[in-house]
Write a protein that holds these residues in place. Sequence first.
Motif, short mmCIF file in Angstrom:
data_model
loop_
_atom_site.label_atom_id
_atom_site.label_comp_id
_atom_site.label_asym_id
_atom_site.label_seq_id
_atom_site.Cartn_x
_atom_site.Cartn_y
_atom_site.Cartn_z
N GLY A 66 19.33 -4.60 19.89
CA GLY A 66 19.44 -3.40 18.64
C GLY A 66 18.13 -3.65 18.09
O GLY A 66 16.92 -3.69 18.61
N THR A 67 17.88 -2.10 17.03
CA THR A 67 17.41 -1.43 16.73
C THR A 67 17.40 -0.94 15.37
O THR A 67 18.70 -0.83 14.80
N THR A 68 16.12 -0.99 14.82
CA THR A 68 16.37 -0.75 13.32
C THR A 68 15.12 0.07 12.96
O THR A 68 14.29 0.34 13.81
N THR A 69 14.41 0.80 11.97
CA THR A 69 13.44 0.32 11.29
C THR A 69 12.99 0.42 10.15
O THR A 69 13.35 -0.12 9.31
N ALA A 70 11.23 0.14 10.58
CA ALA A 70 10.53 -0.22 9.40
C ALA A 70 10.39 0.81 8.66
O ALA A 70 9.26 1.63 9.36
N LYS A 71 9.84 1.17 7.48
CA LYS A 71 10.07 2.47 6.66
C LYS A 71 8.93 1.81 5.60
O LYS A 71 8.83 0.67 4.89
N ALA A 72 8.15 2.79 5.15
CA ALA A 72 7.37 2.40 3.85
C ALA A 72 7.73 2.10 3.15
O ALA A 72 7.34 1.72 1.75
N ALA A 73 9.13 3.06 2.83
CA ALA A 73 9.77 2.73 1.43
C ALA A 73 10.45 1.65 1.06
O ALA A 73 10.38 0.58 -0.07
N SER A 85 0.88 -1.08 -0.15
CA SER A 85 0.09 -0.05 0.02
C SER A 85 0.87 1.38 -0.11
O SER A 85 0.27 2.24 0.26
N GLY A 86 1.76 1.37 0.93
CA GLY A 86 2.62 2.49 0.38
C GLY A 86 2.05 2.70 1.79
O GLY A 86 2.58 4.32 2.19
N LYS A 87 2.19 2.77 2.83
CA LYS A 87 0.30 3.63 3.86
C LYS A 87 1.27 3.16 5.01
O LYS A 87 2.48 2.24 5.26
N TYR A 108 11.64 -9.26 -3.52
CA TYR A 108 11.57 -11.07 -2.65
C TYR A 108 12.89 -10.03 -1.57
O TYR A 108 12.74 -10.69 -0.62
N PHE A 109 13.81 -8.82 -2.16
CA PHE A 109 14.77 -8.98 -1.07
C PHE A 109 14.28 -8.16 0.38
O PHE A 109 14.19 -8.40 1.37
N GLU A 110 13.31 -7.46 0.02
CA GLU A 110 12.39 -6.71 1.45
C GLU A 110 11.25 -8.43 1.71
O GLU A 110 11.45 -8.02 3.05
N ALA A 164 4.13 -2.72 -5.73
CA ALA A 164 3.06 -3.41 -5.18
C ALA A 164 2.67 -4.34 -5.86
O ALA A 164 1.58 -4.92 -4.47
N ASP A 165 2.27 -5.15 -6.13
CA ASP A 165 1.64 -6.17 -6.84
C ASP A 165 1.95 -7.29 -6.20
O ASP A 165 1.89 -8.26 -5.51
N TYR A 166 3.68 -7.80 -6.53
CA TYR A 166 4.42 -8.61 -5.83
C TYR A 166 4.52 -8.07 -4.17
O TYR A 166 4.58 -9.04 -3.53
N ARG A 167 4.40 -7.07 -3.56
CA ARG A 167 4.93 -7.32 -2.36
C ARG A 167 3.28 -7.34 -1.49
O ARG A 167 3.66 -8.26 -0.60
N GLU A 168 2.31 -7.51 -2.37
CA GLU A 168 0.83 -7.95 -1.69
C GLU A 168 1.09 -9.78 -1.75
O GLU A 168 0.59 -10.69 -0.89
#
Length: 566
Positions: free
Chosen positions: A114-121, A89-91, A300-302, A236-240
Amino acid sequence: MTSRIDNNSPAAAEDSERPRAAALTPRRRTVVKAAAATAVLAAPLAATGSAHAADGPAFLHGVASGDPLPDGVLLWTRVTPTPDAVPGSGKGPDVQVGWEVAEDKGFTRVVGRGTTTAKAASDHTVKADVRGLRQATTYYYRFSVEGGSAAHSPVGRTRTAPAHDAAAPGVRFGVVSCSNWEAGYFSSYRHLAARTELDAVLHLGDYLYEYATGGYASTRGLVREHRPRHEIVTLADYRERHGVHKTDPDALAMHATHPVIAIWDDHEVANDTWSGGAENHQPETEGPWSARVAAAKQAYFEWMPVRPSTEGTVYRRLRFGKLADLHLLDLRSFRSQQAKPGSGAVDSPERTLTGRAQLDWLKAGLASSDAAWKLVGTSVMISPVAFGSLPAYLLAPLAELLGLPKEGLAVNTDQWDGYTHDRKELIGHLRDKGVKNTVFLTGDIHMAWANDVPVTAATYPSSPSAATEFVVTSVTSDNVDDYLKVAPHTLSLVGVAAVKAANRHVKWLDMDSHGYGVLDVTAERSQMDYYVVSDRKDPKATSSWARSYRTLSGTQKVERVREPVR
């Protein structure tokens, strides 16, 4: 991100490419069945299934680990920060994510944070490349966020590899391929999750399929529908589509129990992918191929617990002590377009399956390896196979299965058979350099095989075998009996006999079953135990042992074994 642990342990942080002297602690090799996995994972996985992003950030897609090293492992999860932040969605806002690694599932002996950030990107997926762990050790991990009722993710279990110079007594992998969501349930994953003695699971490609709903299984009936319903083309398709696969309970269990070592085949992008396009890509309606393949690889890498390697692909090498080097291939990004069967182009030195750089890398790695076994993860079969002697009623379903013309086929040009110059060079290299104990591990073809890999197929067995190959069947994707709509091991048996008669290096072939393999490696032998599930359309399908084959050290041949490794 790469994170190091400073825990004042003997396993000090170091470069993962350098060998490290350490004693390998022996561990039980007996099979530990579902009780252990269920006790560790059932509660957190159930909590994930009932979590709602409406209550704040939530972990709706489980956890995963992958690519184990002697001193570390890659950890993965995805955060859903708000109800509308669904995959693709990118949201949703960026969210800070914490991670912990512990020696026990109760997290009373935490060895790193440790910490990291979950980003919309990055579709709110995160990876932590944790280092500084002890070699050949089981760890537990979890992620956390603030502001939600599900503050912690499910607990994952993972395992590091033996030290590079360790005399590891054994290593054991689950092996799977070809998981079509619409064709059935992923029971093979569930049964592998129950085997807590595994060091990792190898996924040899076709983790998902790109087709629209009904586009690949319409004549056999759908068990469940893809999302999105249309063919996936955009990022967006592949992510979904990836996101949907990370909601399957059996996939959740497998990923949460074992590190997964994955490569891609064609359907992670589009059917019969090659470097400049694919059979299932139409530029005039689906846009530039370069945009589609970039979107597929980014997703895929995400979404997969995989470290990108040379040129952002999946070919890479992992080591399991002095016992085994695992060479993982990318046979889609660099290949020439598939030749037409019977065209003669299959033998052209101008055409390549691997690409020059990857083939040189593989040859150098095989020749220089001091490991007892050289395992090669390849998404398509390297053994030569002629299909021309098959009866007519089997030619059509096999042609459809392999994506080839229906009027008959002699070879599958999507496999190494379509790129014989690359294969000849590689097999000649094994022979000329005296490389022993090379075992190819293969998926793609929706059948199980045990093969010798001959130097010259036409004169085998008078001529020698240079390597061996174990091919696993599909998790759910259609095979011959599914296409023919007949009982397993009935009509296909004629085809099996014909293939074996025309290809004397093929020692066993199962055209009909669905399931998985378990590869057990010791200094003396590499053995593949083949397991089948009772019914791919039954979410509670049982699993049973079917056959076992092994390669004894120094022989370069497969032989049947009458029982699986216990």
